[in-house]
Structures are given as structure tokens and as C-alpha cells.
Design a protein around this motif. Sequence first.
Motif, PDB file in Angstrom:
ATOM      1  N   ILE A 403      46.937  50.083  41.482  1.00  0.00           N
ATOM      2  CA  ILE A 403      46.750  49.367  40.781  1.00  0.00           C
ATOM      3  C   ILE A 403      46.029  48.365  41.005  1.00  0.00           C
ATOM      4  CG2 ILE A 403      48.503  50.421  38.767  1.00  0.00           C
ATOM      5  CD1 ILE A 403      50.024  48.084  39.758  1.00  0.00           C
ATOM      6  N   SER A 404      45.836  48.051  42.305  1.00  0.00           N
ATOM      7  CA  SER A 404      45.887  46.194  42.834  1.00  0.00           C
ATOM      8  C   SER A 404      44.854  46.167  42.726  1.00  0.00           C
ATOM      9  CB  SER A 404      45.478  45.972  44.210  1.00  0.00           C
ATOM     10  OG  SER A 404      44.836  47.894  44.997  1.00  0.00           O
ATOM     11  N   SER A 405      43.585  46.649  41.796  1.00  0.00           N
ATOM     12  CA  SER A 405      41.898  46.260  41.228  1.00  0.00           C
ATOM     13  C   SER A 405      42.332  46.239  39.847  1.00  0.00           C
ATOM     14  CB  SER A 405      40.876  47.732  41.263  1.00  0.00           C
ATOM     15  OG  SER A 405      41.155  48.514  40.506  1.00  0.00           O
ATOM     16  N   TYR A 406      42.786  46.136  39.486  1.00  0.00           N
ATOM     17  CA  TYR A 406      43.376  45.680  38.147  1.00  0.00           C
ATOM     18  C   TYR A 406      43.694  44.338  37.804  1.00  0.00           C
ATOM     19  CZ  TYR A 406      43.084  50.611  37.455  1.00  0.00           C
ATOM     20  OH  TYR A 406      42.796  52.364  37.054  1.00  0.00           O
ATOM     21  N   ILE A 407      44.913  44.472  38.681  1.00  0.00           N
ATOM     22  CA  ILE A 407      45.543  43.033  38.995  1.00  0.00           C
ATOM     23  C   ILE A 407      44.453  41.444  39.035  1.00  0.00           C
ATOM     24  CG2 ILE A 407      47.263  41.355  40.987  1.00  0.00           C
ATOM     25  CD1 ILE A 407      47.960  43.454  38.046  1.00  0.00           C
ATOM     26  N   ARG A 408      43.706  42.138  40.291  1.00  0.00           N
ATOM     27  CA  ARG A 408      42.429  41.359  41.034  1.00  0.00           C
ATOM     28  C   ARG A 408      41.317  40.754  39.963  1.00  0.00           C
ATOM     29  NH1 ARG A 408      40.107  40.603  46.123  1.00  0.00           N
ATOM     30  NH2 ARG A 408      37.540  39.709  45.666  1.00  0.00           N
ATOM     31  N   SER A 409      40.999  42.116  39.052  1.00  0.00           N
ATOM     32  CA  SER A 409      40.371  41.101  38.221  1.00  0.00           C
ATOM     33  C   SER A 409      40.744  41.320  36.309  1.00  0.00           C
ATOM     34  CB  SER A 409      39.411  42.682  37.433  1.00  0.00           C
ATOM     35  OG  SER A 409      38.790  43.102  38.363  1.00  0.00           O
ATOM     36  N   HIS A 410      42.166  40.280  36.393  1.00  0.00           N
ATOM     37  CA  HIS A 410      42.675  39.939  35.051  1.00  0.00           C
ATOM     38  C   HIS A 410      41.748  38.637  34.713  1.00  0.00           C
ATOM     39  CE1 HIS A 410      45.880  38.276  37.330  1.00  0.00           C
ATOM     40  NE2 HIS A 410      45.959  37.825  35.985  1.00  0.00           N
ATOM     41  N   HIS A 411      41.719  37.952  35.699  1.00  0.00           N
ATOM     42  CA  HIS A 411      41.103  36.607  35.146  1.00  0.00           C
ATOM     43  C   HIS A 411      39.143  36.612  35.146  1.00  0.00           C
ATOM     44  CE1 HIS A 411      44.204  34.103  34.248  1.00  0.00           C
ATOM     45  NE2 HIS A 411      45.442  34.524  35.640  1.00  0.00           N
ATOM     46  N   GLU A 412      38.771  38.183  35.061  1.00  0.00           N
ATOM     47  CA  GLU A 412      37.672  37.701  34.866  1.00  0.00           C
ATOM     48  C   GLU A 412      36.819  37.712  33.328  1.00  0.00           C
ATOM     49  OE1 GLU A 412      35.344  38.125  36.922  1.00  0.00           O
ATOM     50  OE2 GLU A 412      36.509  39.000  39.075  1.00  0.00           O
ATOM     51  N   ARG A 413      35.651  37.215  33.217  1.00  0.00           N
ATOM     52  CA  ARG A 413      35.844  37.426  31.223  1.00  0.00           C
ATOM     53  C   ARG A 413      34.646  38.378  31.269  1.00  0.00           C
ATOM     54  NH1 ARG A 413      35.928  31.596  29.743  1.00  0.00           N
ATOM     55  NH2 ARG A 413      33.516  31.768  29.168  1.00  0.00           N
ATOM     56  N   TRP A 414      34.538  38.283  29.538  1.00  0.00           N
ATOM     57  CA  TRP A 414      33.188  39.234  29.598  1.00  0.00           C
ATOM     58  C   TRP A 414      31.661  38.721  29.881  1.00  0.00           C
ATOM     59  CZ3 TRP A 414      33.394  44.414  27.756  1.00  0.00           C
ATOM     60  CH2 TRP A 414      32.848  44.693  26.680  1.00  0.00           C
ATOM     61  N   ASP A 415      31.426  36.943  30.375  1.00  0.00           N
ATOM     62  CA  ASP A 415      30.544  36.964  29.870  1.00  0.00           C
ATOM     63  C   ASP A 415      29.852  36.770  31.394  1.00  0.00           C
ATOM     64  OD1 ASP A 415      31.956  34.776  29.946  1.00  0.00           O
ATOM     65  OD2 ASP A 415      31.462  33.934  29.033  1.00  0.00           O
ATOM     66  N   GLY A 425      31.462  42.062  31.375  1.00  0.00           N
ATOM     67  CA  GLY A 425      31.152  43.107  30.175  1.00  0.00           C
ATOM     68  C   GLY A 425      32.382  44.881  31.098  1.00  0.00           C
ATOM     69  N   GLU A 426      31.304  46.047  30.889  1.00  0.00           N
ATOM     70  CA  GLU A 426      32.052  46.430  31.355  1.00  0.00           C
ATOM     71  C   GLU A 426      32.605  47.240  31.849  1.00  0.00           C
ATOM     72  OE1 GLU A 426      30.938  49.624  29.071  1.00  0.00           O
ATOM     73  OE2 GLU A 426      31.933  49.692  26.611  1.00  0.00           O
ATOM     74  N   SER A 427      32.098  46.357  34.027  1.00  0.00           N
ATOM     75  CA  SER A 427      32.026  46.706  34.654  1.00  0.00           C
ATOM     76  C   SER A 427      33.511  46.152  35.235  1.00  0.00           C
ATOM     77  CB  SER A 427      31.055  45.738  34.865  1.00  0.00           C
ATOM     78  OG  SER A 427      31.274  44.313  35.429  1.00  0.00           O
ATOM     79  N   ILE A 428      34.249  45.635  34.489  1.00  0.00           N
ATOM     80  CA  ILE A 428      35.721  44.899  34.836  1.00  0.00           C
ATOM     81  C   ILE A 428      36.227  45.996  34.186  1.00  0.00           C
ATOM     82  CG2 ILE A 428      37.238  43.294  33.707  1.00  0.00           C
ATOM     83  CD1 ILE A 428      35.499  41.130  32.532  1.00  0.00           C
ATOM     84  N   PRO A 429      37.340  46.304  34.463  1.00  0.00           N
ATOM     85  CA  PRO A 429      38.349  47.465  34.736  1.00  0.00           C
ATOM     86  C   PRO A 429      39.096  47.496  33.284  1.00  0.00           C
ATOM     87  CG  PRO A 429      38.521  46.803  37.003  1.00  0.00           C
ATOM     88  CD  PRO A 429      38.040  46.155  36.242  1.00  0.00           C
ATOM     89  N   LEU A 430      39.313  48.462  32.805  1.00  0.00           N
ATOM     90  CA  LEU A 430      39.915  48.522  31.185  1.00  0.00           C
ATOM     91  C   LEU A 430      41.203  48.055  31.203  1.00  0.00           C
ATOM     92  CD1 LEU A 430      39.881  49.404  28.284  1.00  0.00           C
ATOM     93  CD2 LEU A 430      40.881  51.381  28.713  1.00  0.00           C
ATOM     94  N   PHE A 431      42.286  48.216  31.916  1.00  0.00           N
ATOM     95  CA  PHE A 431      43.380  46.914  32.246  1.00  0.00           C
ATOM     96  C   PHE A 431      43.521  45.684  32.264  1.00  0.00           C
ATOM     97  CE2 PHE A 431      45.418  51.856  33.197  1.00  0.00           C
ATOM     98  CZ  PHE A 431      44.854  52.409  31.906  1.00  0.00           C
ATOM     99  N   SER A 432      42.083  45.680  33.008  1.00  0.00           N
ATOM    100  CA  SER A 432      41.830  44.645  33.266  1.00  0.00           C
ATOM    101  C   SER A 432      42.080  43.073  31.823  1.00  0.00           C
ATOM    102  CB  SER A 432      40.876  43.783  34.120  1.00  0.00           C
ATOM    103  OG  SER A 432      41.219  44.720  35.399  1.00  0.00           O
ATOM    104  N   ARG A 433      40.450  44.077  31.915  1.00  0.00           N
ATOM    105  CA  ARG A 433      40.407  43.520  30.058  1.00  0.00           C
ATOM    106  C   ARG A 433      41.983  43.342  28.586  1.00  0.00           C
ATOM    107  NH1 ARG A 433      36.056  47.666  28.089  1.00  0.00           N
ATOM    108  NH2 ARG A 433      36.083  48.603  30.363  1.00  0.00           N
ATOM    109  N   ILE A 434      42.546  44.555  29.179  1.00  0.00           N
ATOM    110  CA  ILE A 434      43.563  44.392  28.020  1.00  0.00           C
ATOM    111  C   ILE A 434      44.368  43.026  28.344  1.00  0.00           C
ATOM    112  CG2 ILE A 434      45.386  45.504  27.141  1.00  0.00           C
ATOM    113  CD1 ILE A 434      43.746  48.083  27.190  1.00  0.00           C
ATOM    114  N   ILE A 435      44.655  43.108  29.776  1.00  0.00           N
ATOM    115  CA  ILE A 435      45.484  42.483  29.960  1.00  0.00           C
ATOM    116  C   ILE A 435      45.241  40.737  29.334  1.00  0.00           C
ATOM    117  CG2 ILE A 435      46.623  40.926  32.733  1.00  0.00           C
ATOM    118  CD1 ILE A 435      47.948  43.255  31.463  1.00  0.00           C
ATOM    119  N   ALA A 436      43.468  40.628  29.687  1.00  0.00           N
ATOM    120  CA  ALA A 436      43.481  39.309  29.518  1.00  0.00           C
ATOM    121  C   ALA A 436      42.878  38.612  28.027  1.00  0.00           C
ATOM    122  CB  ALA A 436      41.793  39.414  29.617  1.00  0.00           C
TER     123      ALA A 436
END
Length: 504
Positions: A403-415, A425-436
Motif C-alpha cells: 500500500i506504500s504507493s497509495y500513501i505516496r500519491s495521496h496528495h497528487e491532483r487530478w490536473d 488523472g487516472e494515472s493516480i492510483p484509485l485509492f489515492s484519489r479517494i483519500i484526496a
Amino acid sequence: MSSIILIYIFTNLALMLLPARLFDRAWLDMGLIIADSVIITTAMVMTNLSSSHLLLFYFLIILLTTLGKGTGAVVGNGLIMVGLYLFFLLQTQGKNLMGNSGLLLQIPFLMICTIFYGVLVAQEHRKQRHILQQIKVVSEMMASSLNLRDIYKATLDAMVNLLGADTCSIMLLEPDGKTLVVQDARGLSPELIGKARQPVGEGISGRIVQDGRPILLNDFPLVTPKRSEYSSNKGIVSSVSVPLKVKDQIIGVLNMASLSKKRRFRQQDLDLLTHFAAEIATSIERAKLFDEVRSKAQEIKSAHFEVIQALAEALESKDVYTGGHARRLAIYADAIAHKAALSSQEIELLWYVAILHDVGKIAIPDAILHNTGPLTPEQWIVMKTHPEKGAMILSQIRSLAHISSYIRSHHERWDGKGYPDGLKGESIPLFSRIIAVSDTYDAVTTHRTYQQAVSQKEAVEILNRCAGHQLDPILVKYFLSALQSSDTLQKLHQESPKHHSSQS
């Protein structure tokens, strides 16, 4: 005479070696009997032996070829012998015998009896075919089951309903391989299940484990079993016990017994139970393996949960806000996951991500973490490293590395303007987008010393403005829909945010 003996031997070998799939076994047996009888009759006629000698030979054929084949076979074989004997008399006594009216009456009687025997054979064949079909159905059911109790029940029901057992039991070897234990039974006292033991080498079941061979017993000594052991006190009349084998390794024994003189087990019952036992053993071993894997997985899961709890407690001890924030995020994320129709396994994994998404803040200095005002540019640079630090911490823990990759990406933005990798966009892991999405809502609705909490209506407006820019628009839609749910509101009320000063 020697040529007749050679024909006799050749005929027997030929019929016995014919592939069983080409002919029904019952018809092969009858063919063998008829061939033997015809050959012996011919030999008697050619050697001019008396009819008394011929009857003796017929008696021996009946005795040797009908053992274990049931009453129908004995009667039918006897009638065949009578017919051949009459043929012998006709050959030896000639026309004088044809004038005997008694003989003329015997001929149609013999024909009727022969037809009757054919009916018996056909009925027996249909019965065996039906039993085999039912056993196949039961075997297929067991093959799809991983529940030991269901397998035991299906096995015992089949032994009672299809094979006519009055009592039956499944015994499995204990791990030490020295003792058999009754796992389930029919017709036995419930007190014996799980408790009754049989040492290997002792008793019928113990001898089977030791020798590896099935046992068929009939006409037991007149021993009356205790009422606590059997459902009837008539005593065992007949029994069949076969080993349960997996890859030539005995794992237990299957037993069935008849308490009625009307039901004596035969060789074909032994063959059926042996065939059935192979399917049962495979199903039992598969279910036991599944139980072991499930138990091991539960142990790993428990240890896994303990690690998560320890990390969460360590984080909360460093920053009280982060602990409550993580629990609220878990509620929001769960609501989004259900709207997105994620599986139960995915929802469980998402819970771990929500609880640990800010674990990297353990490595952030307290002076920055507990700052009561806006952060300086330099402090923001340090604060923005917490996703990477969190991913690094979890990557060192084998059970949480996935799950480390989801933690790393939880502050990525859709744009694509987020951090640390600028994913879009969808290159951000789904779980990270949900956390965002969850993180944004909690950030604006939580009161802090440097920021007033906004109302739910204002928070909804903020999320709508962020959709398609900062946040995944579909997930925002799911969250706003879930926010109307009474269950979600109740959970949020129980985990209501308090005044905090920490940075997000």
C-alpha cells in the motif's frame, strides 16, 4: 481332451481380459459361466462320463463362480446348469427322452427362469448405474465445497441412502499418525464424535491403516454392541471398511455396517465404497488445506492489524489531530468505496490506506507539525515530504509494502499539479484519489486555530469547484451522494471533529 482343456483356459482368459468399458461386468460374468458350462458339458459327452459326474462339475462351477455375486446370480447360474444337463441327457439317451412329457414341461420352465434371471441382472445393473450417478453428483458437490462439515454430511448421507448402511463413520488420522478419531457418524452416539479413538494396528479400522487394504466382513459373531455405540441392539451383520487415501498416503478410514440380515454387503459394495472413498479423501484433504491456509492468513491478518494499530497509535501520540483525522477519512473513504461498488477486500485495503495515509508525519519535526499559524515556504517543503516518508516507512514493512504507493500519491491532483510526482488523472492510483477527496472535505470542515471550519453546504460547494481540477469528478459525485446517507452522517457524528492546530 487336451484340446478342450486348452479351449477352456483360452476362453476364460479372453473373457477376463476384455476391457471393462466394452461390456457390462455382469454380462461378462454370465458369459464366462456359460462358456465354462458348455465346454465342460462337451467334455463330459465326448468322454462318456456319467450324469452324476456332470452334476458334480456343475455344482463346482456354481460354487466357484457365484461367490459374492448375490442370490440372483446363484439362481440364474443354477438354471443354466439345469438346461445344459438336460441337453446332455438328450445327447446320451436319445429319442426315448423326447417321449417324456415331464421333460417337455421343463423346457418352457427353463426358458422362463432364464428370462427371469436376465431381468434380475438388468435390475441390478440399473441399480448400480443409479448409485454411481448419485455418487458422481455427491462427489461433484464435495469437489466444490471447502467446508469439512458439509463434506462429512454429504458422505454419510450417501452411505446411508445409496449404499444402505445402518451405521457409518468417517475416521481421520491425528497429526502423529498413530490414532484414528471419529470425525462424524450416523447411527452412533453423538458422544463418540470427536472423542472415540482407535490406535493404528488395532481393530478393523486400525488394521486397514496398517495394511492399506479394505475389509469386507459378513456373518459377524453374535456380539451385541452397546446401545451407546449403535442405533440398534441387533448387532452387526455385515460391514465394509475402506482406507481414505491421497496420493497413496492413508489419511483415514471410511466405515459402514448393516445391522439387518436382509442387507449383507457384497464385493460390488466394497468396490463402490472404494471408488467413493478416493473422491472423499481428495475433498477432505482440500478442505483441510484450505482451513490451514485460512488459519494462517488469519494469523497474518491479526499481526498485520497489530502493526497498523501500533503505527496509528504512534502517529496519534505525536499529533492528536492526525489520529482523529485518519479515522474520519476512513469513514469518508468507506462511503465512497461502497458507492463505487468496490469489493470487500478492496474496501478493507482502503481502510488501511486511510488510517495510515499520514504516517509519514512521524518523520516531520514537531515544530512544523504543531505550528499554530501558516507555514513558511521552507516549512512547506519539509511538510510536503510526508507522503514520500510515509511510503518509505511502509515499504520497509513486508505486510504493508503493497500500500506504500497509495500513501505516496495521496496528495497528487487530478490536473497534475500535485506532489510528489505530478501524476495526472487516472494515472493516480484509485485509492489515492479517494483519500484526496476525503482529505479535502475533512480539511475544510475541521476547525483549527488558523482556519475556521466551513458548513457542510459550503464544503459541498468547495468540492464541486475542485472536481475536475484538484479532485476526481466521479469520486466527488460518489462522495456527495454518500454524504446524504443517514449511516454516513451517524458515523460522522460519532467521530465529530474538534478544535485542532496541526497542519494538513
